[in-house]
Design a protein around this motif. Structure first.
Motif, mmCIF file in Angstrom:
data_model
loop_
_atom_site.group_PDB
_atom_site.id
_atom_site.type_symbol
_atom_site.label_atom_id
_atom_site.label_comp_id
_atom_site.label_asym_id
_atom_site.label_seq_id
_atom_site.Cartn_x
_atom_site.Cartn_y
_atom_site.Cartn_z
ATOM 1 N N ALA A 27 0.868 -1.174 0.000
ATOM 2 C CA ALA A 27 0.000 0.000 0.000
ATOM 3 C C ALA A 27 0.906 1.226 0.000
ATOM 4 C CB ALA A 27 -0.907 -0.004 1.226
ATOM 5 N N VAL A 28 0.654 2.152 -0.922
ATOM 6 C CA VAL A 28 1.533 3.310 -1.105
ATOM 7 C C VAL A 28 0.757 4.597 -0.878
ATOM 8 C CG1 VAL A 28 3.034 4.551 -2.710
ATOM 9 C CG2 VAL A 28 2.935 2.054 -2.785
ATOM 10 N N ARG A 29 1.270 5.419 0.017
ATOM 11 C CA ARG A 29 0.751 6.770 0.226
ATOM 12 C C ARG A 29 1.843 7.742 -0.209
ATOM 13 N NH1 ARG A 29 0.322 7.637 5.944
ATOM 14 N NH2 ARG A 29 -1.536 6.350 5.878
ATOM 15 N N LEU A 30 1.466 8.730 -1.009
ATOM 16 C CA LEU A 30 2.439 9.720 -1.473
ATOM 17 C C LEU A 30 2.300 11.011 -0.688
ATOM 18 C CD1 LEU A 30 2.122 9.253 -5.334
ATOM 19 C CD2 LEU A 30 3.758 8.187 -3.772
ATOM 20 N N HIS A 31 3.427 11.637 -0.442
ATOM 21 C CA HIS A 31 3.445 12.936 0.233
ATOM 22 C C HIS A 31 4.279 13.871 -0.634
ATOM 23 C CE1 HIS A 31 3.142 15.722 3.575
ATOM 24 N NE2 HIS A 31 4.421 15.988 3.374
ATOM 25 N N PHE A 75 -3.226 0.570 -3.619
ATOM 26 C CA PHE A 75 -2.957 -0.810 -3.207
ATOM 27 C C PHE A 75 -2.516 -1.644 -4.403
ATOM 28 C CE2 PHE A 75 -5.748 0.895 -0.029
ATOM 29 C CZ PHE A 75 -5.245 0.375 1.151
ATOM 30 N N PHE A 76 -1.500 -2.478 -4.175
ATOM 31 C CA PHE A 76 -0.964 -3.369 -5.197
ATOM 32 C C PHE A 76 -0.907 -4.778 -4.626
ATOM 33 C CE2 PHE A 76 0.817 0.806 -5.895
ATOM 34 C CZ PHE A 76 0.720 0.994 -7.272
ATOM 35 N N GLY A 77 -1.390 -5.751 -5.370
ATOM 36 C CA GLY A 77 -1.238 -7.151 -4.996
ATOM 37 C C GLY A 77 0.035 -7.686 -5.611
ATOM 38 N N GLY A 107 4.187 -5.945 2.084
ATOM 39 C CA GLY A 107 3.536 -6.357 3.328
ATOM 40 C C GLY A 107 3.252 -5.223 4.283
ATOM 41 N N ALA A 108 3.212 -3.990 3.800
ATOM 42 C CA ALA A 108 2.979 -2.856 4.691
ATOM 43 C C ALA A 108 2.469 -1.657 3.895
ATOM 44 C CB ALA A 108 4.267 -2.479 5.419
ATOM 45 N N LEU A 109 2.031 -0.660 4.634
ATOM 46 C CA LEU A 109 1.728 0.653 4.070
ATOM 47 C C LEU A 109 3.023 1.450 4.116
ATOM 48 C CD1 LEU A 109 -0.054 3.117 3.262
ATOM 49 C CD2 LEU A 109 -0.488 3.433 5.696
ATOM 50 N N THR A 113 7.914 10.163 0.028
ATOM 51 C CA THR A 113 7.904 11.621 0.051
ATOM 52 C C THR A 113 8.705 12.173 -1.113
ATOM 53 O OG1 THR A 113 7.680 11.601 2.454
ATOM 54 C CG2 THR A 113 8.460 13.646 1.454
ATOM 55 N N GLN A 114 8.124 13.135 -1.805
ATOM 56 C CA GLN A 114 8.786 13.761 -2.943
ATOM 57 C C GLN A 114 10.104 14.396 -2.501
ATOM 58 O OE1 GLN A 114 6.492 16.856 -4.793
ATOM 59 N NE2 GLN A 114 7.710 16.816 -6.656
ATOM 60 N N GLY A 115 11.171 14.117 -3.244
ATOM 61 C CA GLY A 115 12.481 14.689 -2.939
ATOM 62 C C GLY A 115 13.286 13.897 -1.938
ATOM 63 N N SER A 116 12.738 12.775 -1.451
ATOM 64 C CA SER A 116 13.461 11.954 -0.475
ATOM 65 C C SER A 116 13.340 10.495 -0.898
ATOM 66 C CB SER A 116 12.854 12.115 0.923
ATOM 67 O OG SER A 116 13.359 11.135 1.794
ATOM 68 N N LEU A 117 14.428 9.780 -0.902
ATOM 69 C CA LEU A 117 14.371 8.354 -1.255
ATOM 70 C C LEU A 117 14.174 7.475 -0.016
ATOM 71 C CD1 LEU A 117 16.960 8.112 -4.145
ATOM 72 C CD2 LEU A 117 14.462 8.250 -4.250
ATOM 73 N N ALA A 118 13.914 8.104 1.125
ATOM 74 C CA ALA A 118 13.601 7.334 2.326
ATOM 75 C C ALA A 118 12.192 6.735 2.199
ATOM 76 C CB ALA A 118 13.678 8.226 3.554
ATOM 77 N N ILE A 119 11.983 5.604 2.831
ATOM 78 C CA ILE A 119 10.676 4.956 2.829
ATOM 79 C C ILE A 119 10.180 4.884 4.253
ATOM 80 C CG2 ILE A 119 9.427 2.806 2.366
ATOM 81 C CD1 ILE A 119 11.450 2.246 0.149
ATOM 82 N N GLU A 120 9.062 5.513 4.535
ATOM 83 C CA GLU A 120 8.448 5.433 5.856
ATOM 84 C C GLU A 120 7.492 4.247 5.837
ATOM 85 O OE1 GLU A 120 6.202 8.311 9.107
ATOM 86 O OE2 GLU A 120 6.502 9.006 7.045
ATOM 87 N N ARG A 121 7.713 3.286 6.696
ATOM 88 C CA ARG A 121 6.999 2.001 6.656
ATOM 89 C C ARG A 121 6.112 1.830 7.888
ATOM 90 N NH1 ARG A 121 7.579 -2.743 4.024
ATOM 91 N NH2 ARG A 121 7.242 -4.617 5.243
ATOM 92 N N PHE A 122 4.868 1.417 7.641
ATOM 93 C CA PHE A 122 3.914 1.147 8.716
ATOM 94 C C PHE A 122 3.466 -0.294 8.585
ATOM 95 C CE2 PHE A 122 3.589 5.574 7.509
ATOM 96 C CZ PHE A 122 3.721 6.224 8.717
ATOM 97 N N ALA A 123 3.838 -1.134 9.520
ATOM 98 C CA ALA A 123 3.462 -2.554 9.480
ATOM 99 C C ALA A 123 1.962 -2.698 9.724
ATOM 100 C CB ALA A 123 4.255 -3.326 10.526
ATOM 101 N N PRO A 124 1.365 -3.746 9.122
ATOM 102 C CA PRO A 124 -0.091 -3.944 9.317
ATOM 103 C C PRO A 124 -0.430 -4.361 10.727
ATOM 104 C CG PRO A 124 0.836 -5.722 8.001
ATOM 105 C CD PRO A 124 1.930 -4.742 8.257
#
Length: 124
Positions: A27-31, A75-77, A107-109, A113-124
């Motif tokens: 699951a991907v949320r964009l900021h 959401f992507f399967g 396996g997570a949301l 964030t635009q301009g950052s290659l960091a990934i903020e991960r939220f486990a289900p």
């Protein structure tokens, strides 16, 4: 889970949602930055690649004459995939800027964030 009584007769059916043994997801949320791109990233195109499979989603703001709001999470399967080769975002700004995140764990949301290659991960 759901129970349904059919109007044709006295038949009661139960349905069980058993997703525990099914495939994986992302699951991907964009900021977006909110300066040259709208903060909700409406109009962004998200592409994921897993092996030979490619999936694309576009972030939409809403639809219909009643102003229904679309979910801003895409959401992507991904089935049995253990690592997503790449997640690419084409941001909805004048330059149509493109950013790519590699080797993303499903396996997570995740928030990208635009301009950052960091990934903020939220486990289900």
């Amino acid at each position: 889970d759901c129970a349904k009584l059919w109007p044709e007769g006295p038949v009661l059916r139960f349905y069980e949602n058993d997703a525990s043994t099914k495939g994986g997801f992302l699951a991907v949320r964009l900021h977006a930055n909110g300066t040259d791109t709208n903060r909700a990233a409406i109009g962004a195109k998200i592409t994921i690649k897993t092996g030979e499979q490619i999936q694309v989603r576009e972030v939409t703001g809403g639809f219909g004459h009643m102003g229904l709001q679309s979910d801003l999470v895409s959401f992507f399967g991904v089935g049995a995939c253990t690592v997503i080769d790449s997640v690419t975002v084409r941001w909805p700004n004048q330059e149509a800027a493109v950013e790519e995140w590699k080797n993303v764990e499903p396996g997570a949301l995740v928030t990208l964030t635009q301009g950052s290659l960091a990934i903020e991960r939220f486990a289900p």
